[in-house]
Enzyme design. Structure first.
Site, PDB file in Angstrom:
ATOM      1  N   SER A  18       2.284  -6.242   7.280  1.00  0.00           N
ATOM      2  CA  SER A  18       0.863  -6.254   7.647  1.00  0.00           C
ATOM      3  C   SER A  18       0.028  -6.931   6.570  1.00  0.00           C
ATOM      4  CB  SER A  18       0.350  -4.826   7.830  1.00  0.00           C
ATOM      5  OG  SER A  18       0.942  -4.256   8.959  1.00  0.00           O
ATOM      6  N   ASP A  71      -2.133  -1.195  10.429  1.00  0.00           N
ATOM      7  CA  ASP A  71      -2.668  -1.173   9.067  1.00  0.00           C
ATOM      8  C   ASP A  71      -3.028  -2.564   8.553  1.00  0.00           C
ATOM      9  OD1 ASP A  71      -0.049  -1.902   8.843  1.00  0.00           O
ATOM     10  OD2 ASP A  71       0.559  -0.259   7.531  1.00  0.00           O
ATOM     11  N   GLY A  73       7.688   1.359   4.426  1.00  0.00           N
ATOM     12  CA  GLY A  73       6.453   2.144   4.525  1.00  0.00           C
ATOM     13  C   GLY A  73       5.395   1.674   3.544  1.00  0.00           C
ATOM     14  N   LEU A  74       5.542   0.436   3.053  1.00  0.00           N
ATOM     15  CA  LEU A  74       4.601  -0.096   2.060  1.00  0.00           C
ATOM     16  C   LEU A  74       3.672  -1.156   2.661  1.00  0.00           C
ATOM     17  CD1 LEU A  74       7.092  -0.421  -0.946  1.00  0.00           C
ATOM     18  CD2 LEU A  74       5.304   1.303  -0.668  1.00  0.00           C
ATOM     19  N   GLY A  75       3.795  -1.390   3.954  1.00  0.00           N
ATOM     20  CA  GLY A  75       2.859  -2.283   4.659  1.00  0.00           C
ATOM     21  C   GLY A  75       3.010  -3.760   4.329  1.00  0.00           C
ATOM     22  N   GLY A  76       4.165  -4.162   3.805  1.00  0.00           N
ATOM     23  CA  GLY A  76       4.337  -5.566   3.382  1.00  0.00           C
ATOM     24  C   GLY A  76       4.069  -6.578   4.497  1.00  0.00           C
ATOM     25  N   PRO A  80       9.660  -4.486  -0.251  1.00  0.00           N
ATOM     26  CA  PRO A  80      10.789  -4.292   0.670  1.00  0.00           C
ATOM     27  C   PRO A  80      10.337  -4.205   2.124  1.00  0.00           C
ATOM     28  CG  PRO A  80      10.344  -2.291  -0.575  1.00  0.00           C
ATOM     29  CD  PRO A  80       9.475  -3.353  -1.168  1.00  0.00           C
ATOM     30  N   LYS A 138       0.858  -1.206   0.000  1.00  0.00           N
ATOM     31  CA  LYS A 138       0.000   0.000   0.000  1.00  0.00           C
ATOM     32  C   LYS A 138       0.879   1.236   0.000  1.00  0.00           C
ATOM     33  CE  LYS A 138       0.905   1.267   4.460  1.00  0.00           C
ATOM     34  NZ  LYS A 138       1.782   2.396   4.759  1.00  0.00           N
TER      35      LYS A 138
HETATM   36  O1  C5P Z   1       0.770  -0.936  14.682  1.00  0.00           O
HETATM   37  P1  C5P Z   1       2.176  -1.181  14.276  1.00  0.00           P
HETATM   38  O2  C5P Z   1       2.802  -2.332  15.040  1.00  0.00           O
HETATM   39  O3  C5P Z   1       2.360  -1.342  12.820  1.00  0.00           O
HETATM   40  O4  C5P Z   1       2.982   0.123  14.664  1.00  0.00           O
HETATM   41  C1  C5P Z   1       4.367   0.174  14.792  1.00  0.00           C
HETATM   42  C2  C5P Z   1       4.715   1.341  15.707  1.00  0.00           C
HETATM   43  O5  C5P Z   1       4.383   2.579  15.069  1.00  0.00           O
HETATM   44  C3  C5P Z   1       3.932   1.352  17.005  1.00  0.00           C
HETATM   45  O6  C5P Z   1       4.586   0.598  17.993  1.00  0.00           O
HETATM   46  C4  C5P Z   1       3.903   2.822  17.348  1.00  0.00           C
HETATM   47  O7  C5P Z   1       5.111   3.216  17.941  1.00  0.00           O
HETATM   48  C5  C5P Z   1       3.834   3.495  15.990  1.00  0.00           C
HETATM   49  N1  C5P Z   1       2.440   3.839  15.603  1.00  0.00           N
HETATM   50  C6  C5P Z   1       1.813   4.899  16.237  1.00  0.00           C
HETATM   51  N2  C5P Z   1       0.519   5.232  15.883  1.00  0.00           N
HETATM   52  C7  C5P Z   1      -0.117   4.545  14.914  1.00  0.00           C
HETATM   53  C8  C5P Z   1       0.509   3.463  14.255  1.00  0.00           C
HETATM   54  C9  C5P Z   1       1.804   3.138  14.627  1.00  0.00           C
HETATM   55  O8  C5P Z   1       2.390   5.538  17.114  1.00  0.00           O
HETATM   56  N3  C5P Z   1      -1.362   4.902  14.573  1.00  0.00           N
END
Ligand code: C5P
Length: 285
Positions: A98, A131, A93-96, A89, A7
């Site tokens: 997730s 995400d 920042g491409l959400g791979g 990659p 994404k």
């Molecule tokens: O949810 P995810 O594990 O992908 O997020 C990684 C890190 O990014 C979280 O531990 C948090 O530090 C930060 N994050 C955040 N607010 C969000 C999404 C991610 O602070 N809405």
């Protein structure tokens, strides 16, 4: 075999820090045609393996975690052979990760013949990553909350997308930690109102992209700002850091323009030309 697409974020507003340490967001997710592919085969012994361009995935990865969390929820023994062909990659920042986790929840529940209701599936996905719920449905969607509260949209962003992928990743946690936000609740309401209409009927070229994580990430990695500037100079309609980076994307009017721009970037930068994809799967439809 399931496609597990990447994404980009067409917009990303950080509205503020929450008591749980996450940040409230208002973002527009757009799935793109750069895909990992995941095979699920029956086997008594459970295994996860990675191949492809980005096969260097850590032991504690989101595919393994999604498998364990699903088996735990269903109260069944882990089984099956999962093979992930990785072209997205890591840390880009491409959400791979997730996306792989969401595809694993869908693929393994099918392989195991297990019925799982949409709310539980969403809950498991949200526990795996902010995400991750987006990738259960894919396409174009607006995400609020920490990204997991979704409003599905029809269509997909127009144009050809050029991804410029640096040889390093950016920590999402660090990007959020350093993000600036000085918003009053009035500002937040105004932003929520304006974002709501940004890309409805998204078969138009967006001209109002923004990403609140950019200033902090560009301050730490000025070379990413340089990539963005070069994309604009080579004719991108818009260019932006995707999520917390490190990928920077440009949207071009056609494939030819995107190819011409891609030829200007040299190794160790990689480029990938793709397009936005409309919603293609729906566990609840
Ligand atoms: O949810 P995810 O594990 O992908 O997020 C990684 C890190 O990014 C979280 O531990 C948090 O530090 C930060 N994050 C955040 N607010 C969000 C999404 C991610 O602070 N809405």
């Amino acid at each position: 075999m399931l496609d597990s697409p990447a994404k980009i974020n067409l917009t990303l507003r950080v509205l503020g820090r929450r008591p749980d340490g996450y940040h409230d967001l208002d973002t527009w997710f757009q799935e793109v045609s750069l895909c990992d592919r995941i095979e699920f085969r029956p086997a008594t012994q459970f295994s996860v393996a990675f191949g492809g361009t980005y096969s260097n995935v850590p032991e504690d990865n989101l595919v393994s975690r999604a498998s364990r969390i699903l088996a735990g929820h269903l109260q069944i023994q882990l089984s099956g052979k999962v093979f992930v062909h990785k072209e997205i990659p890591l840390g880009g920042g491409l959400g791979g990760g997730s996306s792989n986790a969401a595809a694993t929840l869908l693929g393994l529940s099918r392989l195991w013949g297990a019925a799982i209701d949409p709310d539980s599936l969403n809950g498991l996905a949200a526990a795996l990553g902010s995400d991750c719920p987006f990738f259960l449905r894919g396409g174009l969607a607006r995400g609020t909350g920490r990204g997991e509260v979704l409003e599905a949209k029809t269509g997909a962003v127009a144009g050809t997308i050029l991804l410029v992928i640096p040889p390093f990743g950016v920590s999402t946690a660090r990007a959020f930690e350093k993000a600036q936000f000085h918003l009053t609740s009035n500002d937040k309401n105004a932003i929520l109102g304006s974002c709501a209409n940004s890309f409805d009927e998204a078969q138009v070229y967006p001209r109002a992209l923004f990403n609140d994580l950019e200033p902090a990430v560009f301050a730490e990695y000025p070379e990413l700002q340089t990539i963005r500037d070069r994309l604009v100079r080579t004719g991108a309609v818009e260019s932006l850091l995707s999520g917390s980076g490190s990928t920077v994307f440009g949207i071009f009017e056609n494939v030819r323009d995107a190819q011409a721009a891609a030829s200007k970037f040299e190794p160790p930068l990689r480029t990938h030309i793709c397009r936005g994809i409309a919603r293609h799967r729906g566990f609840d439809s």
